[in-house]
Design an enzyme around this catalytic site. Structure first.
Site, PDB file in Angstrom:
ATOM      1  N   TYR A   1      63.004  -0.240 -21.099  1.00  0.00           N
ATOM      2  CA  TYR A   1      62.181  -0.435 -19.893  1.00  0.00           C
ATOM      3  C   TYR A   1      60.689  -0.456 -20.234  1.00  0.00           C
ATOM      4  O   TYR A   1      59.993  -1.450 -19.994  1.00  0.00           O
ATOM      5  CB  TYR A   1      62.529   0.672 -18.896  1.00  0.00           C
ATOM      6  CG  TYR A   1      61.574   0.801 -17.730  1.00  0.00           C
ATOM      7  CD1 TYR A   1      61.143  -0.324 -17.025  1.00  0.00           C
ATOM      8  CD2 TYR A   1      61.115   2.059 -17.316  1.00  0.00           C
ATOM      9  CE1 TYR A   1      60.273  -0.197 -15.945  1.00  0.00           C
ATOM     10  CE2 TYR A   1      60.261   2.188 -16.244  1.00  0.00           C
ATOM     11  CZ  TYR A   1      59.837   1.062 -15.560  1.00  0.00           C
ATOM     12  OH  TYR A   1      58.977   1.197 -14.510  1.00  0.00           O
TER      13      TYR A   1
ATOM     14  N   ASP B   1      69.166  -0.011 -35.953  1.00  0.00           N
ATOM     15  CA  ASP B   1      68.894   1.371 -35.550  1.00  0.00           C
ATOM     16  C   ASP B   1      67.803   1.954 -36.454  1.00  0.00           C
ATOM     17  O   ASP B   1      67.882   1.828 -37.685  1.00  0.00           O
ATOM     18  CB  ASP B   1      70.194   2.176 -35.718  1.00  0.00           C
ATOM     19  CG  ASP B   1      70.126   3.505 -35.004  1.00  0.00           C
ATOM     20  OD1 ASP B   1      71.006   3.794 -34.198  1.00  0.00           O
ATOM     21  OD2 ASP B   1      69.168   4.275 -35.280  1.00  0.00           O
TER      22      ASP B   1
ATOM     23  N   TYR C   1      65.551  17.341 -24.321  1.00  0.00           N
ATOM     24  CA  TYR C   1      64.755  16.109 -24.394  1.00  0.00           C
ATOM     25  C   TYR C   1      63.303  16.439 -24.727  1.00  0.00           C
ATOM     26  O   TYR C   1      62.712  15.890 -25.670  1.00  0.00           O
ATOM     27  CB  TYR C   1      64.854  15.348 -23.057  1.00  0.00           C
ATOM     28  CG  TYR C   1      63.823  14.265 -22.914  1.00  0.00           C
ATOM     29  CD1 TYR C   1      63.764  13.223 -23.836  1.00  0.00           C
ATOM     30  CD2 TYR C   1      62.889  14.283 -21.870  1.00  0.00           C
ATOM     31  CE1 TYR C   1      62.799  12.226 -23.723  1.00  0.00           C
ATOM     32  CE2 TYR C   1      61.935  13.295 -21.748  1.00  0.00           C
ATOM     33  CZ  TYR C   1      61.891  12.267 -22.680  1.00  0.00           C
ATOM     34  OH  TYR C   1      60.938  11.296 -22.568  1.00  0.00           O
TER      35      TYR C   1
ATOM     36  N   HIS D   1      67.056   7.520 -12.594  1.00  0.00           N
ATOM     37  CA  HIS D   1      65.676   7.785 -12.177  1.00  0.00           C
ATOM     38  C   HIS D   1      65.470   7.562 -10.679  1.00  0.00           C
ATOM     39  O   HIS D   1      66.099   6.704 -10.070  1.00  0.00           O
ATOM     40  CB  HIS D   1      64.709   6.916 -12.980  1.00  0.00           C
ATOM     41  CG  HIS D   1      64.659   7.308 -14.418  1.00  0.00           C
ATOM     42  ND1 HIS D   1      65.193   6.549 -15.419  1.00  0.00           N
ATOM     43  CD2 HIS D   1      64.160   8.416 -15.023  1.00  0.00           C
ATOM     44  CE1 HIS D   1      65.017   7.157 -16.578  1.00  0.00           C
ATOM     45  NE2 HIS D   1      64.401   8.301 -16.372  1.00  0.00           N
ATOM     46  N   LEU D   2      64.537   8.328 -10.143  1.00  0.00           N
ATOM     47  CA  LEU D   2      64.348   8.374  -8.692  1.00  0.00           C
ATOM     48  C   LEU D   2      64.010   7.004  -8.091  1.00  0.00           C
ATOM     49  O   LEU D   2      64.678   6.569  -7.148  1.00  0.00           O
ATOM     50  CB  LEU D   2      63.250   9.391  -8.341  1.00  0.00           C
ATOM     51  CG  LEU D   2      62.987   9.552  -6.850  1.00  0.00           C
ATOM     52  CD1 LEU D   2      64.188  10.174  -6.153  1.00  0.00           C
ATOM     53  CD2 LEU D   2      61.734  10.401  -6.611  1.00  0.00           C
TER      54      LEU D   2
ATOM     55  N   ASP E   1      64.908  20.673 -14.188  1.00  0.00           N
ATOM     56  CA  ASP E   1      63.761  20.121 -13.452  1.00  0.00           C
ATOM     57  C   ASP E   1      62.700  21.189 -13.171  1.00  0.00           C
ATOM     58  O   ASP E   1      62.946  22.115 -12.396  1.00  0.00           O
ATOM     59  CB  ASP E   1      64.217  19.569 -12.091  1.00  0.00           C
ATOM     60  CG  ASP E   1      64.661  18.122 -12.150  1.00  0.00           C
ATOM     61  OD1 ASP E   1      64.211  17.398 -13.064  1.00  0.00           O
ATOM     62  OD2 ASP E   1      65.442  17.727 -11.269  1.00  0.00           O
TER      63      ASP E   1
END
Ligand code: UDP
Length: 331
Positions: free
Chosen positions: A11, A51, A141, A189-190, A285
């Site tokens: 993205y 990769d 992450y 994702h939101l 979160d």
């Protein structure tokens, strides 16, 4: 002379490739297409499928191409997935950085611009978050990316590889010309999930928790447009090429929006009802994440063009409404 974009089919990477190509740079993309899309890669870029943990693959690129700098997006980035599969993150993200830096050292490539994250800060003690604030990630992450930052710092000490770590807050939106956008499978994702509800592809939005320590109880995040982010990478490359020292910058708008506010903004932009319900909290979160982004504005002279979240959502809506199946329905 070319710029290597690792993860250039993803993205953010694909928007970066587009911006670089349009600013006249020669671009080489390395991507294993594990989450990216071949169709997202600008046709003017040269594509190597493989990769970055594969040293022979990297050697092939560095032997064949005259690479002067690397922009590194090739990493997994889903917080909840990292809570369930931490080793996947340490392997691909942290491990991949070792191989990449070794190859850069051996081929004497001196500059790297790296996609870091606000998740390296963990639960911030003060808001907005400054670059000098403690980095204590609360999910694998964030830790995988913090380790990558620290590795680059030692690679600078030992081998003189200069880096810029760009700590992204929440990235959203799509290229204004509607040619590329966000397409994750599965989507987590939101903003794209809200878009899918607006399109009728999902029945409703689940808002993960409304009992956080924020004004309306839902998480507060800082949204930045993907093209503004791409601009910051180009400025970071110029900063390194000008001989400046390694550095880290937050990239955010400095304005926080709650999940409920994002939903309202999307209802206004799309004119759709967008049904929503409150669901349990999602693990990992933090309550709020809002960037102090003065440093990038002052040192890199970064000037984000999208300063209204409605405009960011509008570009996302344009992409989603014209590509209801993401890249799959493009010819
Ligand atoms: N979120 C939500 N419902 C969803 C997806 C996300 O309520 O279906 C919330 C999530 O809990 C967080 C915010 O939206 O508070 C941003 O999450 P996202 O996954 O987009 O980005 P992150 O902050 O994890 O990088």
């Amino acid at each position: 002379m070319s710029i290597l974009v690792a993860g250039g089919a993803g993205y953010i990477g694909s928007h970066m490739v587009k911006q670089l190509v349009e600013s006249g740079e020669e671009v080489v993309v390395a991507d294993n297409l594990s989450t990216g899309h071949k169709k997202a890669i600008n046709p003017k870029a040269k594509f190597y499928y493989g990769d970055i943990r594969d040293r022979a693959f990297l050697d092939r690129i560095f032997v064949n191409e005259d690479i002067t700098a690397v922009v590194h997006f090739a990493a997994f980035s889903i917080v909840p997935e990292s809570m369930q599969e931490p080793l996947k993150y340490f392997d691909n993200n942290t491990g991949g950085m070792i191989t990449l830096l070794e190859a850069m050292r051996d081929f004497k490539v001196k500059y790297i611009v790296f996609s870091s994250t606000a998740a390296t800060y963990g639960i911030p003690e003060t808001m907005p978050i400054k670059e000098t604030d403690p980095q204590q990630p609360i999910n694998p992450y964030g830790l995988s990316k913090l380790m990558m930052e620290k590795m680059m710092a030692w690679a600078d000490e030992a081998y003189g590889i200069k880096f810029v770590a760009l700590r992204y807050f929440n990235v959203a939106g799509a290229a204004a010309d509607g040619t590329i956008g966000e397409d994750h499978g599965p989507e987590t994702h939101l903003v794209p999930i809200i878009m899918q509800v607006a399109q009728g592809k999902r029945a409703e939005l689940s808002i993960f928790g409304d009992d956080y320590n924020t004004p309306d109880g839902t998480n507060v995040r800082d949204y930045v447009h993907v093209m503004d982010l791409a601009d910051a990478h180009i400025l970071a490359l110029k900063y390194l090429e000008a001989g400046n020292p390694s550095n880290a910058f937050n990239l955010g708008s400095s304005t926080g929006f709650s999940n409920k506010e994002m939903l309202e903004a999307a209802r206004e932009v799309t004119g759709q009802e967008i049904p929503a319900k409150i669901a349990p909290r999602r693990p990992g979160d933090p309550d709020s994440l809002v960037a102090a982004s003065d440093k990038a504005r002052e040192v890199l002279n970064w000037q984000p063009k999208y300063d209204d979240v409605h405009d960011i959502i509008a570009t996302a809506w344009q992409w989603h409404s014209t590509h209801p199946k993401g890249y799959d329905d493009r010819n």
